[in-house]
Design a protein around this motif. Structure first.
Motif, PDB file in Angstrom:
ATOM      1  N   LYS A   1       5.150   2.019  -7.937  1.00  0.00           N
ATOM      2  CA  LYS A   1       6.391   2.189  -8.787  1.00  0.00           C
ATOM      3  C   LYS A   1       7.660   2.220  -7.605  1.00  0.00           C
ATOM      4  O   LYS A   1       8.443   1.886  -8.006  1.00  0.00           O
ATOM      5  CB  LYS A   1       6.501   3.610  -9.458  1.00  0.00           C
ATOM      6  N   ILE A   2       7.329   3.090  -6.508  1.00  0.00           N
ATOM      7  CA  ILE A   2       8.222   3.164  -5.557  1.00  0.00           C
ATOM      8  C   ILE A   2       8.739   1.864  -5.104  1.00  0.00           C
ATOM      9  O   ILE A   2      10.005   1.595  -4.956  1.00  0.00           O
ATOM     10  CB  ILE A   2       7.795   4.088  -4.410  1.00  0.00           C
ATOM     11  N   LEU A   3       7.719   0.951  -4.904  1.00  0.00           N
ATOM     12  CA  LEU A   3       8.124  -0.183  -4.091  1.00  0.00           C
ATOM     13  C   LEU A   3       8.587  -1.280  -5.168  1.00  0.00           C
ATOM     14  O   LEU A   3       9.463  -2.074  -4.942  1.00  0.00           O
ATOM     15  CB  LEU A   3       6.463  -0.982  -3.673  1.00  0.00           C
ATOM     16  N   LYS A   4       8.171  -1.168  -6.426  1.00  0.00           N
ATOM     17  CA  LYS A   4       8.629  -1.887  -7.606  1.00  0.00           C
ATOM     18  C   LYS A   4      10.137  -1.535  -7.834  1.00  0.00           C
ATOM     19  O   LYS A   4      11.012  -2.445  -8.043  1.00  0.00           O
ATOM     20  CB  LYS A   4       7.836  -1.536  -8.854  1.00  0.00           C
ATOM     21  N   ASP A   5      10.305  -0.202  -7.750  1.00  0.00           N
ATOM     22  CA  ASP A   5      11.984   0.188  -8.133  1.00  0.00           C
ATOM     23  C   ASP A   5      12.875  -0.563  -6.798  1.00  0.00           C
ATOM     24  O   ASP A   5      14.112  -0.471  -6.994  1.00  0.00           O
ATOM     25  CB  ASP A   5      12.077   1.782  -7.979  1.00  0.00           C
ATOM     26  N   ARG A   6      12.271  -0.476  -5.920  1.00  0.00           N
ATOM     27  CA  ARG A   6      12.906  -1.102  -4.619  1.00  0.00           C
ATOM     28  C   ARG A   6      12.889  -2.658  -4.459  1.00  0.00           C
ATOM     29  O   ARG A   6      13.215  -3.394  -3.286  1.00  0.00           O
ATOM     30  CB  ARG A   6      12.596  -0.469  -3.375  1.00  0.00           C
ATOM     31  N   GLY A   7      12.306  -3.237  -5.524  1.00  0.00           N
ATOM     32  CA  GLY A   7      12.357  -4.782  -5.635  1.00  0.00           C
ATOM     33  C   GLY A   7      11.158  -5.363  -4.678  1.00  0.00           C
ATOM     34  O   GLY A   7      11.288  -6.689  -4.254  1.00  0.00           O
ATOM     35  N   THR A   8      10.068  -4.858  -4.275  1.00  0.00           N
ATOM     36  CA  THR A   8       9.316  -5.135  -3.657  1.00  0.00           C
ATOM     37  C   THR A   8       7.778  -4.940  -3.989  1.00  0.00           C
ATOM     38  O   THR A   8       7.707  -4.259  -4.976  1.00  0.00           O
ATOM     39  CB  THR A   8       9.568  -4.860  -1.958  1.00  0.00           C
ATOM     40  N   ASP A   9       6.522  -5.075  -3.296  1.00  0.00           N
ATOM     41  CA  ASP A   9       5.203  -4.982  -3.806  1.00  0.00           C
ATOM     42  C   ASP A   9       4.474  -4.669  -2.491  1.00  0.00           C
ATOM     43  O   ASP A   9       4.751  -5.201  -1.433  1.00  0.00           O
ATOM     44  CB  ASP A   9       4.687  -5.768  -4.852  1.00  0.00           C
ATOM     45  N   LEU A  10       3.145  -4.592  -2.755  1.00  0.00           N
ATOM     46  CA  LEU A  10       2.220  -4.159  -1.681  1.00  0.00           C
ATOM     47  C   LEU A  10       1.677  -5.777  -1.322  1.00  0.00           C
ATOM     48  O   LEU A  10       1.327  -6.299  -2.398  1.00  0.00           O
ATOM     49  CB  LEU A  10       1.174  -3.291  -2.281  1.00  0.00           C
ATOM     50  N   SER A  11       1.461  -6.060  -0.217  1.00  0.00           N
ATOM     51  CA  SER A  11       0.883  -7.264   0.316  1.00  0.00           C
ATOM     52  C   SER A  11      -0.587  -7.048   0.574  1.00  0.00           C
ATOM     53  O   SER A  11      -1.281  -8.128   0.086  1.00  0.00           O
ATOM     54  CB  SER A  11       1.607  -7.697   1.647  1.00  0.00           C
ATOM     55  N   ILE A  12      -1.188  -6.083   1.197  1.00  0.00           N
ATOM     56  CA  ILE A  12      -2.364  -6.010   1.373  1.00  0.00           C
ATOM     57  C   ILE A  12      -2.821  -4.554   1.550  1.00  0.00           C
ATOM     58  O   ILE A  12      -1.935  -3.753   2.241  1.00  0.00           O
ATOM     59  CB  ILE A  12      -2.468  -7.053   2.832  1.00  0.00           C
ATOM     60  N   VAL A  13      -3.994  -4.206   1.408  1.00  0.00           N
ATOM     61  CA  VAL A  13      -4.640  -3.040   1.819  1.00  0.00           C
ATOM     62  C   VAL A  13      -5.658  -3.173   2.632  1.00  0.00           C
ATOM     63  O   VAL A  13      -6.563  -3.880   2.312  1.00  0.00           O
ATOM     64  CB  VAL A  13      -5.153  -2.234   0.473  1.00  0.00           C
ATOM     65  N   ILE A  14      -5.819  -2.783   3.574  1.00  0.00           N
ATOM     66  CA  ILE A  14      -6.767  -2.852   4.909  1.00  0.00           C
ATOM     67  C   ILE A  14      -7.790  -1.611   4.597  1.00  0.00           C
ATOM     68  O   ILE A  14      -7.335  -0.506   5.234  1.00  0.00           O
ATOM     69  CB  ILE A  14      -6.238  -3.272   6.120  1.00  0.00           C
TER      70      ILE A  14
END
Ligand code: B4P
Length: 197
Positions: free
Chosen positions: A99-112
């Motif tokens: 939600k925090i990323l979506k609210d800032r117009g971005t998203d998660l690229s990868i989880v290592i």
């Protein structure tokens, strides 16, 4: 933006590998462990609460960590992207990060996901404790942290598998450079798409 979560049990090398990724990609770094240790050192209200939980090997409550994370994120220049080190550690935190990323117009690229056998984790943390003097790197607290990891943090592996962003990296019994090379290969596969938006 290249937004990376570096994930794994305590002592799996999240901090170590984060440093190498920052160097290579010019990312901003958010280590919730480091932020909390600074709060403890400054004896802030949050620091006092964090100290109580960390000394027992428990997680700091989600509501405090999630608010702290959002504040730290907004205080950083985004640049190429962010590396989240030690966050999320619960499903609740994982949902909050989306939600925090979506609210800032971005998203998660990868989880290592750094995979290391338990015996090696304990050995590394005890060794780190001798050098760093970290109060949570003693055998009783390490045992509690590993239990908490299995119960509260490991369920995020399925959460991110379902989201299609998880990459497993064998991170035990191998050199830091070998592991870093494999992480870079995984990141390079998502880099172009991440930077396009
Ligand atoms: P963290 O600071 O995140 O610490 P960590 O999980 O113990 O360490 P990390 O995986 O980064 O290991 P490192 O690279 O140093 O958290 C501390 C505490 O804060 C938590 O227990 C919790 O209480 C609280 N907390 C933090 N975030 C929270 C959140 N989101 N929610 C609630 N509570 C939170 O590596 C360890 C050692 O291994 C090092 O000495 C390193 O040199 C060595 N090493 C690394 N890679 C190696 C390799 N390939 N071979 C041999 N040794 C290696």
């Amino acid at each position: 933006m290249l937004n990376i979560v570096i994930f794994g049990a305590p002592g799996s090398g999240k901090g170590t590998q984060s440093e190498l990724l920052i160097e290579k990609y010019g990312l901003n770094h958010i280590s919730t462990g480091e932020v909390l240790r600074k709060e403890i050192q400054d004896q802030t209200e949050l620091g006092k609460i964090a100290e109580f939980h960390i000394s027992k090997g428990h997680l700091v409550p989600d509501n405090l960590i999630i608010d702290m994370l959002a504040d730290v994120l907004d205080s950083k220049k985004r640049g190429t992207g962010i590396i989240f080190d030690g966050f999320p550690r619960t499903i609740e935190q994982g949902k909050a990060l989306d939600k925090i990323l979506k609210d800032r117009g971005t998203d998660l690229s990868i989880v290592i996901n750094l995979n290391v056998e338990e015996e090696e984790l304990i050995c590394r943390l005890l060794k780190r404790g001798e050098i760093s003097g970290r109060s949570d790197d003693n055998i009783d607290t390490i045992t509690a942290r590993l239990k908490v990891y299995h119960e509260q943090t490991a369920p995020l592996i399925d959460f991110y598998k379902k989201a299609g962003v998880l990459v497993d990296i064998p991170a035990g019994g191998r050199s830091i450079d070998q592991i870093s090379k494999e992480i870079n290969e995984a990141v390079s596969r998502v880099y172009e798409k991440a930077m396009a938006c």
